[in-house]
Design a protein around this motif. Structure first.
Motif, mmCIF file in Angstrom:
data_model
loop_
_atom_site.group_PDB
_atom_site.id
_atom_site.type_symbol
_atom_site.label_atom_id
_atom_site.label_comp_id
_atom_site.label_asym_id
_atom_site.label_seq_id
_atom_site.Cartn_x
_atom_site.Cartn_y
_atom_site.Cartn_z
ATOM 1 N N LEU A 14 6.749 21.629 24.480
ATOM 2 C CA LEU A 14 7.711 21.521 25.580
ATOM 3 C C LEU A 14 8.791 22.590 25.477
ATOM 4 O O LEU A 14 9.206 23.165 26.486
ATOM 5 C CB LEU A 14 8.363 20.129 25.571
ATOM 6 N N LYS A 15 9.240 22.854 24.258
ATOM 7 C CA LYS A 15 10.264 23.884 24.061
ATOM 8 C C LYS A 15 9.752 25.246 24.504
ATOM 9 O O LYS A 15 10.491 26.065 25.060
ATOM 10 C CB LYS A 15 10.686 23.925 22.596
ATOM 11 N N GLU A 16 8.459 25.473 24.296
ATOM 12 C CA GLU A 16 7.863 26.764 24.640
ATOM 13 C C GLU A 16 7.520 26.870 26.115
ATOM 14 O O GLU A 16 7.719 27.926 26.733
ATOM 15 C CB GLU A 16 6.599 26.980 23.808
ATOM 16 N N HIS A 17 7.028 25.769 26.709
ATOM 17 C CA HIS A 17 6.486 25.850 28.069
ATOM 18 C C HIS A 17 7.264 25.045 29.100
ATOM 19 O O HIS A 17 7.000 25.184 30.300
ATOM 20 C CB HIS A 17 5.029 25.369 28.078
ATOM 21 N N ASN A 18 8.194 24.183 28.666
ATOM 22 C CA ASN A 18 9.003 23.349 29.549
ATOM 23 C C ASN A 18 8.211 22.181 30.146
ATOM 24 O O ASN A 18 8.726 21.087 30.291
ATOM 25 C CB ASN A 18 9.640 24.162 30.685
ATOM 26 N N VAL A 19 6.950 22.425 30.513
ATOM 27 C CA VAL A 19 6.075 21.370 31.033
ATOM 28 C C VAL A 19 4.765 21.441 30.256
ATOM 29 O O VAL A 19 4.245 22.532 30.010
ATOM 30 C CB VAL A 19 5.791 21.539 32.536
ATOM 31 N N LEU A 48 13.889 12.230 24.651
ATOM 32 C CA LEU A 48 13.542 13.599 24.278
ATOM 33 C C LEU A 48 12.703 14.327 25.326
ATOM 34 O O LEU A 48 12.530 15.541 25.240
ATOM 35 C CB LEU A 48 12.805 13.590 22.930
ATOM 36 N N LEU A 49 12.164 13.599 26.296
ATOM 37 C CA LEU A 49 11.372 14.222 27.353
ATOM 38 C C LEU A 49 11.336 13.294 28.554
ATOM 39 O O LEU A 49 11.811 12.162 28.510
ATOM 40 C CB LEU A 49 9.947 14.553 26.863
ATOM 41 N N GLY A 54 0.417 13.219 34.689
ATOM 42 C CA GLY A 54 -0.490 14.062 33.922
ATOM 43 C C GLY A 54 0.114 14.764 32.731
ATOM 44 O O GLY A 54 -0.516 15.636 32.137
ATOM 45 N N GLY A 55 1.335 14.383 32.345
ATOM 46 C CA GLY A 55 1.945 15.043 31.195
ATOM 47 C C GLY A 55 3.420 14.729 31.053
ATOM 48 O O GLY A 55 3.858 13.608 31.302
ATOM 49 N N ALA A 56 4.204 15.747 30.672
ATOM 50 C CA ALA A 56 5.639 15.542 30.455
ATOM 51 C C ALA A 56 6.375 16.859 30.649
ATOM 52 O O ALA A 56 5.784 17.940 30.625
ATOM 53 C CB ALA A 56 5.896 15.009 29.052
ATOM 54 N N LYS A 57 7.692 16.762 30.849
ATOM 55 C CA LYS A 57 8.532 17.950 30.944
ATOM 56 C C LYS A 57 9.756 17.772 30.064
ATOM 57 O O LYS A 57 10.124 16.646 29.693
ATOM 58 C CB LYS A 57 8.948 18.219 32.385
ATOM 59 N N MET A 58 10.374 18.864 29.713
ATOM 60 C CA MET A 58 11.558 18.841 28.871
ATOM 61 C C MET A 58 12.705 18.151 29.603
ATOM 62 O O MET A 58 12.931 18.371 30.789
ATOM 63 C CB MET A 58 11.973 20.270 28.504
ATOM 64 N N LYS A 59 13.410 17.280 28.913
ATOM 65 C CA LYS A 59 14.590 16.648 29.485
ATOM 66 C C LYS A 59 15.767 17.596 29.332
ATOM 67 O O LYS A 59 16.037 18.098 28.245
ATOM 68 C CB LYS A 59 14.897 15.322 28.791
#
Length: 251
Positions: A14-19, A48-49, A54-59
């Motif tokens: 997430l830190k690298e791609h945001n999503v 933390l997110l 279908g996934g997650a994104k950075m909070k």
């Protein structure tokens, strides 16, 4: 692999791609989809997110905003493509408003003196680049926001009310079907809102990572402007298509 190790890997992704997609998480951590979903749920409960379809994104904090250098380093190729698409809507002799920000500055390379444009902007760097291209330019007066190099404040908002535009092009931090178009700074939100109100047609440039994200201050509803974005996941496009006018750019 232990759950703690999977969690560390998920947060690094997430830190690298945001999503990040659930499928990518499962492949990277060699876990089942049910374990991946459970990991995302636990990490969301810890704040933390944010889980998405279908996934997650950075909070991110509602008021978080990168400075110009930080923003300019993100999604460079994508911004160039979106800038080219936005510029395609500009016709000869148009009077346009260009919002400050790295998304809108990507429009300027595609403008020319031969179009006989008039441009009003609150972006200091935008005004300089437009002047270099010998394009008739008005820079709003007011307080300079050092981090984004935007002119903001009451003076800028009042100055902006003198003008009318064929088109306005805005950057935005969040696009949400319920909470609308949002940005961290109330002063910048007021400038964006005023520009939209004084334009025949409004365009918002927002890459796909902005969808589903909510920032501090509402600028407008998603129905109030055409949203120029990169190719969206099918589920996201379907989610917004009933409300918003979206122009996707295939990268």
């Amino acid at each position: 692999m232990l759950a703690e190790e999977r969690h560390r890997i998920i947060l690094e992704l997430l830190k690298e791609h945001n999503v990040v997609k659930l499928q990518d998480i499962c492949e990277r951590t060699q876990c089942s989809e049910s374990s991946g979903r459970r990991d995302l749920q636990l990490l969301e409960e810890r704040g933390l997110l944010v889980r998405v379809h279908g996934g997650a994104k950075m909070k991110q904090p509602l008021q978080r905003e990168l400075d110009v250098m930080g923003k300019s380093a993100q999604n460079t190729q994508e911004k160039e493509s979106l800038g080219a698409k936005a510029a395609s809507y500009i016709q000869d002799d148009d009077v346009i408003y260009l919002d400050a920000g790295t998304s809108t500055i990507a429009i300027i390379p595609y403008l020319s003196e031969d179009q006989h444009l008039t441009v009003v902007t609150n972006g200091v760097e935008h005004a300089s680049l437009l002047a270099d291209k010998n394009i008739r330019t008005f820079l709003l007066g007011g307080r300079l926001k050092n981090t984004t190099k935007a002119i903001i404040g009451v003076e800028a908002a009042n100055d902006l009310k003198r003008f009318r535009f064929n088109k306005a092009f805005l950057g935005i931090n969040g696009v949400h079907e319920k909470y609308g178009l949002t940005t961290p700074d109330p002063d910048e939100a007021e400038i964006k809102r005023t520009a939209l109100e004084r334009s025949e047609k409004g365009y918002v440039i927002a890459d796909k990572s902005k969808f589903g994200y909510v920032s501090f201050v509402k600028v407008a509803d998603v129905t109030d402007a055409t949203i120029i974005t990169s190719t969206l996941p099918a589920s996201v496009a379907k989610q917004y298509s009933s409300q918003a006018t979206i122009q996707e750019v295939i990268l």
